[in-house]
Structures are given as structure tokens and as C-alpha cells.
Design a protein around this motif. Structure first.
Motif, PDB file in Angstrom:
ATOM      1  N   SER A 330       0.816  -1.222   0.000  1.00  0.00           N
ATOM      2  CA  SER A 330       0.000   0.000   0.000  1.00  0.00           C
ATOM      3  C   SER A 330       0.841   1.261   0.000  1.00  0.00           C
ATOM      4  CB  SER A 330      -0.925   0.004   1.229  1.00  0.00           C
ATOM      5  OG  SER A 330      -1.833  -1.058   1.199  1.00  0.00           O
ATOM      6  N   TYR A 331       2.048   1.180   0.608  1.00  0.00           N
ATOM      7  CA  TYR A 331       2.903   2.365   0.741  1.00  0.00           C
ATOM      8  C   TYR A 331       4.308   2.044   0.230  1.00  0.00           C
ATOM      9  CZ  TYR A 331      -0.967   3.099   3.983  1.00  0.00           C
ATOM     10  OH  TYR A 331      -2.215   3.181   4.551  1.00  0.00           O
ATOM     11  N   PRO A 332       4.430   1.790  -1.071  1.00  0.00           N
ATOM     12  CA  PRO A 332       5.715   1.314  -1.601  1.00  0.00           C
ATOM     13  C   PRO A 332       6.839   2.332  -1.565  1.00  0.00           C
ATOM     14  CG  PRO A 332       4.176   1.772  -3.386  1.00  0.00           C
ATOM     15  CD  PRO A 332       3.393   1.883  -2.109  1.00  0.00           C
ATOM     16  N   ASP A 333       6.533   3.621  -1.388  1.00  0.00           N
ATOM     17  CA  ASP A 333       7.578   4.637  -1.391  1.00  0.00           C
ATOM     18  C   ASP A 333       8.108   4.959  -0.003  1.00  0.00           C
ATOM     19  OD1 ASP A 333       5.208   5.758  -0.581  1.00  0.00           O
ATOM     20  OD2 ASP A 333       5.512   7.661  -1.630  1.00  0.00           O
ATOM     21  N   ASP A 334       7.722   4.182   1.007  1.00  0.00           N
ATOM     22  CA  ASP A 334       8.204   4.397   2.369  1.00  0.00           C
ATOM     23  C   ASP A 334       9.567   3.710   2.501  1.00  0.00           C
ATOM     24  OD1 ASP A 334       8.732   4.508   5.091  1.00  0.00           O
ATOM     25  OD2 ASP A 334       6.632   4.249   5.659  1.00  0.00           O
ATOM     26  N   THR A 335      10.626   4.470   2.274  1.00  0.00           N
ATOM     27  CA  THR A 335      11.964   3.888   2.275  1.00  0.00           C
ATOM     28  C   THR A 335      12.382   3.402   3.657  1.00  0.00           C
ATOM     29  OG1 THR A 335      12.906   6.112   2.515  1.00  0.00           O
ATOM     30  CG2 THR A 335      12.745   5.218   0.281  1.00  0.00           C
ATOM     31  N   ALA A 336      11.916   4.076   4.714  1.00  0.00           N
ATOM     32  CA  ALA A 336      12.233   3.621   6.070  1.00  0.00           C
ATOM     33  C   ALA A 336      11.617   2.249   6.322  1.00  0.00           C
ATOM     34  CB  ALA A 336      11.728   4.632   7.099  1.00  0.00           C
ATOM     35  N   ALA A 337      10.399   2.043   5.836  1.00  0.00           N
ATOM     36  CA  ALA A 337       9.744   0.744   5.994  1.00  0.00           C
ATOM     37  C   ALA A 337      10.447  -0.326   5.173  1.00  0.00           C
ATOM     38  CB  ALA A 337       8.280   0.852   5.577  1.00  0.00           C
ATOM     39  N   GLN A 338      10.949   0.046   4.001  1.00  0.00           N
ATOM     40  CA  GLN A 338      11.685  -0.913   3.180  1.00  0.00           C
ATOM     41  C   GLN A 338      12.928  -1.414   3.914  1.00  0.00           C
ATOM     42  OE1 GLN A 338      12.500   1.223  -0.432  1.00  0.00           O
ATOM     43  NE2 GLN A 338      10.334   1.372  -1.015  1.00  0.00           N
ATOM     44  N   ARG A 339      13.651  -0.498   4.556  1.00  0.00           N
ATOM     45  CA  ARG A 339      14.842  -0.900   5.322  1.00  0.00           C
ATOM     46  C   ARG A 339      14.459  -1.781   6.506  1.00  0.00           C
ATOM     47  NH1 ARG A 339      16.124   4.574   4.297  1.00  0.00           N
ATOM     48  NH2 ARG A 339      15.445   5.165   6.401  1.00  0.00           N
ATOM     49  N   GLU A 340      13.374  -1.408   7.161  1.00  0.00           N
ATOM     50  CA  GLU A 340      12.926  -2.186   8.318  1.00  0.00           C
ATOM     51  C   GLU A 340      12.509  -3.591   7.891  1.00  0.00           C
ATOM     52  OE1 GLU A 340      12.227  -2.632  12.459  1.00  0.00           O
ATOM     53  OE2 GLU A 340      13.301  -1.131  11.265  1.00  0.00           O
ATOM     54  N   TYR A 341      11.914  -3.693   6.716  1.00  0.00           N
ATOM     55  CA  TYR A 341      11.486  -5.004   6.220  1.00  0.00           C
ATOM     56  C   TYR A 341      12.688  -5.915   5.974  1.00  0.00           C
ATOM     57  CZ  TYR A 341       8.996  -8.444   3.340  1.00  0.00           C
ATOM     58  OH  TYR A 341       8.459  -9.599   2.844  1.00  0.00           O
ATOM     59  N   GLN A 342      13.743  -5.352   5.429  1.00  0.00           N
ATOM     60  CA  GLN A 342      14.963  -6.144   5.212  1.00  0.00           C
ATOM     61  C   GLN A 342      15.519  -6.657   6.529  1.00  0.00           C
ATOM     62  OE1 GLN A 342      16.005  -7.120   2.177  1.00  0.00           O
ATOM     63  NE2 GLN A 342      14.181  -6.007   1.460  1.00  0.00           N
ATOM     64  N   PHE A 343      15.453  -5.825   7.571  1.00  0.00           N
ATOM     65  CA  PHE A 343      15.908  -6.240   8.896  1.00  0.00           C
ATOM     66  C   PHE A 343      15.011  -7.356   9.450  1.00  0.00           C
ATOM     67  CE2 PHE A 343      14.992  -5.731  13.473  1.00  0.00           C
ATOM     68  CZ  PHE A 343      16.215  -6.125  13.997  1.00  0.00           C
ATOM     69  N   LEU A 344      13.694  -7.192   9.315  1.00  0.00           N
ATOM     70  CA  LEU A 344      12.777  -8.158   9.885  1.00  0.00           C
ATOM     71  C   LEU A 344      12.914  -9.536   9.238  1.00  0.00           C
ATOM     72  CD1 LEU A 344       9.558  -5.947  10.202  1.00  0.00           C
ATOM     73  CD2 LEU A 344      10.845  -6.971  12.093  1.00  0.00           C
ATOM     74  N   LYS A 345      13.236  -9.539   7.954  1.00  0.00           N
ATOM     75  CA  LYS A 345      13.368 -10.819   7.264  1.00  0.00           C
ATOM     76  C   LYS A 345      14.580 -11.613   7.739  1.00  0.00           C
ATOM     77  CE  LYS A 345      13.114  -9.263   2.997  1.00  0.00           C
ATOM     78  NZ  LYS A 345      13.014  -9.289   1.502  1.00  0.00           N
TER      79      LYS A 345
END
Length: 347
Positions: A330-345
Motif C-alpha cells: 500500500s505504501y511502496p515509497d516508504d523507504t524507512a519501511a523498506q529498510r525495516e522489512y529487510q531487517f525483519l526478514k
């Protein structure tokens, strides 16, 4: 990222303009715009393609497609669609033309073309020289592009046109603060207080004191109001106590308020943040999720992100990662969330 989010939040909200298909045909434009409102951008594009086949209003179709492409962060496609929508204008400027120019400015800015974004606001102001929104947004684009002097001229014009619009003054202060011009932002707020000291309300004065970091005077003003029933007073008095580090008292203000009014998502968000600060992660999660269930929710993105953070603090990493995957759809341009997702994985 914070700067971009602030500017994005300031851009005009999605306006649902329904299409007028031929009699007896499905109104695919309305279906598409409903999907946009629900952040279902791929589904929206499918509806707009169907609308083209159904020979519905082309101008509304290309406008809707442009908005959907903005949501998908496909800005070149968004620009192409929105420019097409403008080309379909009848010649005499209408409200639709101004609306499309606002979205076009958003697409230009996010595509890294601030000069063209400024040109879109120029086009609006050429025909609406008292459009406060256009002056403010043009000022923001200039500011984020490094043109402080140009931005200040636009912000000054906002003050001339709307001297008592304290919401807008606070937005100007925040934009200046985030770009390293805190003193200039403070000057706007102080000037507003000095110019309106006899007419300004305790609420407006209190929240200006809050942004000026004068928390004692903020408390004095906001405590005069009925925070159990006054949304703005509860929000800013709670934030004031948060700034002073008293999360327990701040959470009590928010809790008292939601007992009387359970329709304000921002109160639930602040309550959740207080619970997080106190280490009460399960209670924080309940607050965020309760806020998410409120309809017509302007805080949904923030609440969803904070829900993920709460699960992360509870060490439920698989749940956090799954929710983050959905969030980024839903929010693909949230770069902070993208980084957090890489950490969570990796957890």
C-alpha cells in the motif's frame, strides 16, 4: 524521508469524482476511485481500463489513472496520464483543471522534477492569485529544493492571505524546522501571537507554545480547556506532557478522552506511543489496532506502521515481517519501511 513525507501529506487529498458512463453501463470510474481510496491501486487501474473500453468520461479516467500511478510510485506514468487529462480540458478552466494540476505537481515533485512542480503551481496561481494552498505547496517545493528566499516569499503571501490560519502557520513552521530554518519558523509563530494576542484562543495559543517548546505556558493555556471532551486540547496537552517525559499523565489524558469519543485515530496513536514508552507493548498494540478500525482514517498509514513496531518490540518477528510486506504493497515509497522489512526478514 521525513521531509518528503511532510510534503506528501500536505498535498491535496484524494477527491472522489465519479464518472458518468452511458446509461445502463457500469460506472467503472467510481469503482476505480473507490479502489484508490482503499489503496488498491492495481485494482483501480483495471477498473479505469474497463472504463476506457466502456467509453466513460476519458478525462476522469486519465485523472484516476494518474492518481493510481502516484500511489504505485510510477511517476512517469502518472505524469503522462495527468497531462492527458489536462489536454482533454474544454478550454475554459474548471475546478477539475486545478485539481489535476495539484496532482500533476505531486507527480513532478516525486519524480525529481521540482521545477515542473513549481510550474504547475504557477499555472494555478495565474488564475487563482489568492489560492493559499498553492502558495503554501509551492513554497514547500522551493524550500525542499534549496530555494529558501523563494519559499519565504510564498510563505509570507500565505500569512497575508490567511493571517489567522494557525494550522497553516504551524505547517510553515514545521517545514522550515525540517529544513534547518528553525529560527525563521519560530519568527512566524511569534509574529502570529504578537499580532493576535487579544483575539487568539487558549487552544491556538497553547499549541503555538507547544511548538515553541514553551511547555509550561502550553500547559497553562491548554489546561483551561475541557480535555476530556475537547479533541484538540486533549491532543496537545497530552503531547506537552509527553515532551516533558510524563508519559503516564499523558496517557491518562488520552484515556479519559477516548472514554467520551472513540472516533479520533490520532488520540489512539498517541496513547499507543505512550504505552510503548512505558514498555506496555500489548496495551500499545491494542491502542494502535483500535485506531486502525476507525472509518475514514487519515492516520491509517502511521497506525499500521506503529502496529508493526509494537509486534517487533514484542519479539513477534514473523508477524511483523508479514504485516510489513502487506504495508509496503500500500505504501511502496516508504523507504524507512523498506529498510525495516529487510531487517525483519533476517530475524
Amino acid at each position: 524521508m521525513k521531509k518528503q513525507n511532510l510534503l506528501a501529506a500536505a498535498f491535496i487529498a484524494v477527491l472522489l469524482c465519479t464518472g458518468c458512463g452511458a446509461e445502463g453501463k457500469v460506472d467503472n470510474i467510481s469503482v476505480g476511485m473507490a479502489a484508490v481510496e482503499n489503496l488498491q491501486y492495481e485494482e483501480a487501474l483495471g477498473s479505469f481500463e474497463a472504463a476506457l473500453e466502456n467509453r466513460e468520461d476519458e478525462r476522469l479516467i486519465y485523472r484516476g489513472m494518474g492518481i493510481a500511478y502516484i500511489g504505485l510510485t510510477q511517476y512517469e506514468d502518472a505524469i503522462a496520464c495527468l497531462e492527458k487529462a489536462l489536454q482533454l480540458s474544454g478550454g475554459t478552466p474548471e475546478n477539475m483543471d486545478f485539481d489535476i494540476n495539484y496532482y500533476l505537481a505531486t507527480a513532478y515533485y516525486r519524480d525529481g522534477q521540482p521545477e515542473k512542480a513549481v510550474s504547475s503551481y504557477d499555472a494555478i496561481l495565474a488564475l487563482r492569485p489568492k489560492d493559499v494552498e498553492a502558495y503554501y505547496l509551492r513554497g514547500c517545493v522551493k524550500l525542499y529544493g534549496g530555494d529558501y528566499e523563494g519559499a519565504k516569499l510564498d510563505f509570507d503571501q500565505v500569512v497575508v492571505l490567511a493571517p489567522n490560519d494557525y494550522d497553516r502557520l504551524i505547517q510553515i513552521y514545521t517545514a522550515l524546522l525540517d529544513n534547518g530554518y528553525k529560527d525563521a519558523g519560530v519568527e512566524y509563530l511569534q509574529s502570529a501571537v504578537a499580532a493576535n494576542e487579544k483575539s487568539i484562543s487558549d487552544y491556538d495559543l497553547g499549541r503555538i507554545y507547544y511548538y515553541l517548546e514553551d511547555y509550561e505556558n502550553a500547559k497553562l493555556c491548554l489546561s483551561k480547556l475541557k480535555t476530556a471532551s475537547d479533541y484538540g486540547a486533549a491532543l496537545f496537552l497530552g503531547r506537552t506532557y509527553e515532551a516533558l517525559g510524563d508519559y503516564n499523565y499523558a496517557s491518562s489524558i488520552y484515556s479519559d478522552y477516548v472514554e467520551n469519543d472513540s472516533t479520533k485515530p490520532e488520540i489512539y496513536n498517541q496513547l499507543g506511543l505512550c504505552r510503548m514508552q512505558m514498555g506496555e507493548y500489548e496495551l500499545a498494540l491494542i491502542a494502535f489496532q483500535t485506531g486502525m478500525n476507525i472509518e475514514d482514517n487519515s492516520m491509517l498509514q502511521t497506525l499500521k506502521f506503529n502496529e508493526i513496531v509494537a509486534y517487533e518490540y514484542m519479539q513477534e518477528y514473523k508477524t511483523s515481517a508479514a504485516l510489513m510486506s502487506d504495508y509496503l504493497k500500500s505504501y511502496p515509497d516508504d523507504t524507512a519501511a523498506q529498510r525495516e522489512y529487510q531487517f525483519l526478514k533476517t530475524r
